[in-house]
Motif scaffolding. Structure first.
Motif, PDB file in Angstrom:
ATOM      1  N   UNK A 304       0.848  -1.189   0.000  1.00  0.00           N
ATOM      2  CA  UNK A 304       0.000   0.000   0.000  1.00  0.00           C
ATOM      3  C   UNK A 304       0.880   1.233   0.000  1.00  0.00           C
ATOM      4  N   UNK A 306       0.209   5.384   0.256  1.00  0.00           N
ATOM      5  CA  UNK A 306      -0.811   6.427   0.429  1.00  0.00           C
ATOM      6  C   UNK A 306      -0.742   7.464  -0.689  1.00  0.00           C
ATOM      7  N   UNK A 307       0.393   7.530  -1.365  1.00  0.00           N
ATOM      8  CA  UNK A 307       0.543   8.536  -2.407  1.00  0.00           C
ATOM      9  C   UNK A 307      -0.391   8.278  -3.589  1.00  0.00           C
ATOM     10  N   UNK A 308      -0.514   7.011  -3.994  1.00  0.00           N
ATOM     11  CA  UNK A 308      -1.475   6.728  -5.071  1.00  0.00           C
ATOM     12  C   UNK A 308      -2.737   6.041  -4.546  1.00  0.00           C
ATOM     13  N   UNK A 309      -2.696   5.644  -3.277  1.00  0.00           N
ATOM     14  CA  UNK A 309      -3.892   5.088  -2.657  1.00  0.00           C
ATOM     15  C   UNK A 309      -4.203   3.652  -3.032  1.00  0.00           C
ATOM     16  N   UNK A 310      -3.322   3.001  -3.762  1.00  0.00           N
ATOM     17  CA  UNK A 310      -3.629   1.635  -4.191  1.00  0.00           C
ATOM     18  C   UNK A 310      -3.160   0.609  -3.166  1.00  0.00           C
ATOM     19  N   UNK A 311      -3.981  -0.395  -2.945  1.00  0.00           N
ATOM     20  CA  UNK A 311      -3.595  -1.519  -2.109  1.00  0.00           C
ATOM     21  C   UNK A 311      -3.526  -2.738  -3.000  1.00  0.00           C
TER      22      UNK A 311
ATOM     23  N   UNK B   1       6.054  12.946   2.679  1.00  0.00           N
ATOM     24  CA  UNK B   1       4.660  13.020   3.102  1.00  0.00           C
ATOM     25  C   UNK B   1       4.545  13.688   4.477  1.00  0.00           C
ATOM     26  N   UNK B 392      -6.364  10.021   5.312  1.00  0.00           N
ATOM     27  CA  UNK B 392      -5.531  10.344   4.147  1.00  0.00           C
ATOM     28  C   UNK B 392      -6.251  11.365   3.257  1.00  0.00           C
ATOM     29  N   UNK B 404      -5.593  15.180  -6.351  1.00  0.00           N
ATOM     30  CA  UNK B 404      -5.280  13.873  -5.779  1.00  0.00           C
ATOM     31  C   UNK B 404      -6.422  13.289  -4.954  1.00  0.00           C
ATOM     32  N   UNK B 418      -6.125  -5.440  -6.941  1.00  0.00           N
ATOM     33  CA  UNK B 418      -6.293  -4.431  -5.899  1.00  0.00           C
ATOM     34  C   UNK B 418      -7.323  -4.813  -4.838  1.00  0.00           C
ATOM     35  N   UNK B 419      -6.931  -4.694  -3.587  1.00  0.00           N
ATOM     36  CA  UNK B 419      -7.868  -4.842  -2.475  1.00  0.00           C
ATOM     37  C   UNK B 419      -8.397  -3.472  -2.082  1.00  0.00           C
ATOM     38  N   UNK B 420      -7.556  -2.464  -2.264  1.00  0.00           N
ATOM     39  CA  UNK B 420      -7.961  -1.086  -2.026  1.00  0.00           C
ATOM     40  C   UNK B 420      -7.876  -0.384  -3.369  1.00  0.00           C
ATOM     41  N   UNK B 422      -8.477   2.906  -5.574  1.00  0.00           N
ATOM     42  CA  UNK B 422      -8.790   4.334  -5.664  1.00  0.00           C
ATOM     43  C   UNK B 422      -9.377   4.679  -7.030  1.00  0.00           C
TER      44      UNK B 422
END
Lengths: 323, 652
Positions: A304, A306-311, B1, B392, B404, B418-420, B422
């Motif tokens: 994961x 957080x910058x692109x949000x993909x898991x 970040x 976030x 973003x 992908x499980x998460x 966006x």
């Protein structure tokens, strides 16, 4: 399954989650024993999740003393000197976790994880290691794999706003539900050693860049004899050099490991609390799946950022990899 | 970040959290750890035992206390130097007006119902404060960002409304267990123990209302000196025997249906066995009425067991007796409550006996409670993940990092690895009646419907207004508020009972009504269209509201999928989400994985009914598109459902 019934107390407390995973799964959970090592933010999140879920017992290992730094992403430690003075991280966390669910046995195991014999691990259904070196990851994974019973093995690491989970369920069978049918599913997991030994050039082109970046840093720490996480931005030039060497050795285009990503991972030495919650949540879910035998477990890496949000799930080192 | 500058923005931010439940506890913890120092939190609920498996800031000893206050104390223990302001109150209360909302930099929702979500959405629009909205159910979850003028508002996409059933399905022709539950809970239970002045369709049977029992009303009254056991049997025989016999008389109804079987108590439980039925003296020694239980007095322990017809009969009779013997003072003002053990017992038993009569499979108390109480699946892990994602997004919002912003879906079965997942947010829907003030159209019979029908069924129910004001041109037809003169109140009360065409300022075809909620600072116009007839089954309201994005049509309208069943999470096409902390709508996304088409997470999407615990398998007309970005990564795009077929709109 056995015929033991949940107590009234358990039924009332676990009502909402029994509606998610069923009584059988809840019973299996209550008989499971989990070992965790390395009490940082992500692991604390994980511990909270499985204590709430109602595992049988949770054993914590981390003999490091509590410092200002260890408070940063940890909601188990009150910043009051007399609560944590003279106590190890595991001890302070243990006191707080017990409070979350009186039906779960939470205890502390002192000592160095890698010094225990194989039979120490027989007590556990799942082992989760964090904040440890490449060598320790390999060693513990191998010890678990050598036992007669199947012990689920996980590593978890968070750096800056990125996280990684590795899963080894060895030979794992579960009931997969699709539409109205249930299919028996068998998964063969590679060991950590086997997974990271896969030649980079043979991996899929779109593999998560975090995978490579984490391996570079891990290798750097190993080569330098550092403890896990004992790197800083000052190491960047040498890490970039190591990246170049590894890429040449493994025939991987260097663009797969952006310098900016390595830089981020080195600058952010503290864990980012939202990322701890996310990674600790995913890991909790995976351990619950593995113990209950319900749901598709992830195989075998999760990343994961957080910058692109993909898991993202990546399957690395399986026999079928590269097909 | 985690730069210094970012930390400064976080430290100086003032945030409002709505909801201190499953998501709320996780969110408050993660906000505090992330460095937020000024957090306000609203929650009207108190803590219950079934919260403790995931709302980790609460302990057994806190049961009954305010969630907002206990959550604050728990978080201050590990972050003593931050400010947390709790409100043990309903977010719809008048103190939380637009000015109140304006003081915050961002609002974070962790709510469990559509009504409150819509209310907060409108206040955020009126106050121009960004909103991060969230929801979870089981292993599924979602986080969305709503910034006025930049992204769609919470109501730009139609929200599934609670499933309702045609009255005669419930009263005469149940075909699913949920129909039996609705009957047992909303009709029988309400009739026996609820407010007697409320209308009740219990004795309505198919279309032969007139021919049925002339003394139906009296049948439920306990006669003077009537033995409670005898009374129980009489009620039993009336609703499960006599009423079924009556219904069977209407041959037309059963032409294409299985005929139900009347059940009389003496056939199931002979009179002479009756007194083996429980011992009243054993239970509730200290007089705590919440501990009264028919299961306990009959020695039935496992709520997971499916009782036989005999056991259901015993539970029914025993529970009825217990209500009269132990809780007589409650009778006449009870409302079904899933945490009222005795209520759940009698509803389970009654639903099962009715199910047996109609050849529908029986269910355990555990399952029946889930359906009757609209109980949602909930686990700590999903809430923790969603809370992390909310923080976030909140940080991006505070930085004004518009490009973003992401909606993120937490799925059970990975799609494209992908499980998460966006997804870029959508632009505001230009046809949204909430954020774009598009007029609505209401078809209604203006010479039959009363103003009250519009206020209750449309303005409150459909438009989600709290304190509405209705105007026809400059004439005020209706208004509520504390500051009204008595004369005005009487005037508006009188208007409510008037047929539309006969109002002081008559409302007929072509009239434009202005409806406003002063608290939400939300106004919309409704064009009135006169129509004579409405289909009782399909348009039970007797009116039809349109003009905004219509809720997508359900594929199988009469085939609601039951919520609260363990199998649902893996159920596939018409899957089923039901909702813990919210109603959740996941998109149906096709993704290309290694050449194989696969449906995202088997989820189509779903809706939950707050009223019945039933999920509609509707709502997923969104089509995804993929675009390659310069990094060779793939972004999954989900197109807005009815927004306009194939036009893809992205926030820039």
């Amino acid at each position: 399954m056995d015929n033991e019934e949940l107590t009234e107390q358990e039924t009332a407390l676990y009502d909402r989650q029994i509606r998610v995973w069923g009584v059988d799964a809840q019973r299996r959970l209550s008989k499971s024993h989990i070992l965790v090592s390395g009490m940082k933010g992500t692991v604390v999140e994980f511990c909270k999740n499985i204590v709430l879920a109602g595992v049988g017992s949770l054993t914590l290992m981390d003999d490091r003393m509590v410092t200002e730094d260890s408070l940063s992403a940890n909601f188990l430690i009150p910043p009051v000197d007399d609560v944590f003075r003279g106590k190890s991280l595991a001890e302070v966390c243990c006191d707080a976790l017990r409070d979350f669910n009186p039906m779960v046995q939470v205890s502390v195991q002192k000592g160095d994880l890698s010094s225990f014999d194989g039979d120490f691990y027989d007590k556990f259904s799942a082992v989760v290691v964090s904040c440890c070196s490449l060598a320790t990851k390999r060693l513990i994974n191998e010890k678990c794999r050598k036992r007669q019973k199947r012990i689920a093995f996980y590593t978890v690491d968070c750096r800056d706003s990125c996280g990684e989970i590795f899963v080894d369920l060895q030979n794992y069978t579960y009931a997969q539900k699709r539409l109205d049918e249930t299919i028996e599913c068998q998964l063969q997991y590679p060991s950590f050693e086997e997974a990271v030994a896969v030649r980079w050039s043979t991996l899929p082109r779109r593999l998560s860049k975090l995978y490579f970046a984490m391996r570079v840093i891990e290798n750097f720490e190993e080569a330098e004899g550092r403890k896990a996480g004992e790197t800083s931005i000052a190491d960047l030039p040498r890490i970039l050099k190591l990246k170049k060497e590894l890429c040449e050795e493994q025939s991987l285009n260097e663009s797969h490991i952006p310098d900016a990503l390595l830089e981020r991972l080195l600058i952010g030495t503290k864990e980012h609390p939202p990322v701890c919650a996310i990674i600790g949540g995913i890991l909790g879910q995976e351990v619950i799946k593995a113990i209950s035998g319900k749901g598709d477990p992830l195989k075998n890496f999760f990343f994961f950022d957080a910058l692109d949000g993909k898991g993202i799930i990546e399957d690395i080192g399986s026999i079928s990899t590269g097909n | 970040m985690g730069s210094e500058q970012q930390l400064e923005v976080i430290k100086s931010a003032k945030v409002l959290m709505v909801g201190a439940g499953g998501i709320g506890c996780e969110l408050l913890k993660t906000l505090a750890l992330s460095g937020f120092q000024d957090i306000h939190i609203i929650d009207m609920d108190t803590i219950e035992v079934s919260n403790l498996n995931r709302q980790f800031l609460f302990r057994q000893s806190h049961v009954g206390q305010s969630k907002a206050k206990v959550a604050r104390e728990a978080v201050l223990r590990f972050r003593p130097n931050i400010n947390i302001t709790p409100y043990h109150a309903n977010v719809k209360g008048p103190e939380f007006n637009v000015d109140f909302f304006k003081q915050f930099n961002v609002v974070l929702n962790g709510l469990d119902n559509l009504d409150a979500r819509r209310h907060v959405n409108r206040l955020c629009l009126a106050a121009d404060v960004p909103l991060v909205e969230s929801g979870t159910t089981g292993f599924l979850g979602q986080v969305t960002v709503h910034v006025k003028g930049k992204t769609e508002c919470y109501e730009c996409q139609p929200k599934p409304t609670p499933k309702s059933y045609p009255v005669c399905t419930i009263t005469s022709t149940p075909s699913k267990f949920v129909h039996c539950i609705v009957w047992a809970k909303d009709l029988l239970f309400a009739k026996l123990f609820g407010d007697k002045s409320q209308g009740n369709d219990l004795n309505v049977r198919s279309s032969d209302g007139a021919s049925s029992s002339e003394n139906a009303e009296d049948a439920f009254e306990r006669r003077a000196d009537e033995d409670v056991e005898q009374y129980g049997r009489r009620i039993y025989d009336h609703v499960f025997g006599y009423n079924i016999e009556m219904a069977l008389g209407n041959e037309e109804t059963w032409k294409n249906r299985n005929r139900p079987k009347p059940i009389y108590s003496c056939d199931v439980l002979p009179e002479n066995l009756s007194y083996q039925n429980g011992t009243l003296e054993k239970d509730c020694p200290n007089g705590d009425s919440s501990l009264v239980s028919a299961m306990a007095s009959l020695g039935l322990k496992n709520p997971q067991d499916i009782w036989s017809l005999l056991e259901n009969t015993r539970i029914f009779l025993e529970a009825l007796k217990l209500f009269f013997v132990k809780r007589e003072k409650d009778i006449g003002n009870l409302i079904f409550d899933k945490d009222d053990q005795l209520a759940v017992e009698i509803v389970t038993a009654a639903a099962n006996i009715r199910a047996a009569s109609f050849g529908i499979p029986l269910h355990s108390l555990f399952e029946a409670k889930g359906i009757a109480g609209n109980i949602v699946h909930a686990v700590a892990t999903t809430n923790a993940i969603i809370a992390g994602l909310i923080v976030i997004e909140a940080i991006k919002v505070l930085h004004g990092d518009t490009n973003r912003y992401r909606m993120t879906y937490c799925v059970e079965h990975p799609a494209r690895k992908m499980l998460l997942m966006p997804v870029e947010p959508f632009e505001p829907n230009k046809a949204c009646y909430v954020c774009s003030e598009t007029p609505l159209t209401l078809e209604v019979n203006t010479s039959r419907s009363k103003l009250r029908d519009i206020v209750e069924k449309i303005v409150k129910n459909k438009l989600g207004m709290n304190l509405p004001l209705i105007m026809h041109g400059s004439a005020l037809l209706y208004e509520v508020g504390d500051d009204l003169e008595e004369v005005e109140v009487a005037n508006y009360e009188a208007n409510l009972e008037k047929v539309l065409a006969e109002l002081p300022s008559p409302v007929t075809g072509g009239t434009v009504l202005t409806v406003e909620d002063l608290q939400q600072e939300f106004t919309c116009s409704i064009n009135i269209k006169h129509r004579e007839e409405f289909d009782e089954e399909k348009e039970p309201d007797g009116m039809l509201l349109s003009g905004w994005t219509q809720p997508p049509t359900t594929e199988k309208d009469n085939d609601p999928t039951l919520a609260n069943k363990e199998s649902t999470s893996s159920a596939a096409q018409t899957a089923v989400v039901e909702v813990d902390e919210v109603e959740i709508v996941l998109p149906s996304v096709r993704v290309d994985i290694g050449g194989a088409k696969r449906k995202l997470s088997d989820i189509s999407s779903a809706a939950t009914s707050a009223a019945t615990g039933v999920v509609d398998a509707t709502h997923s007309s969104r089509k995804p598109e993929e675009i390659e970005d310069d990094d060779n990564d793939v972004v999954v795009m989900i197109d807005g459902g009815n927004l306009g077929a194939n036009k893809k709109k992205r926030v820039q």
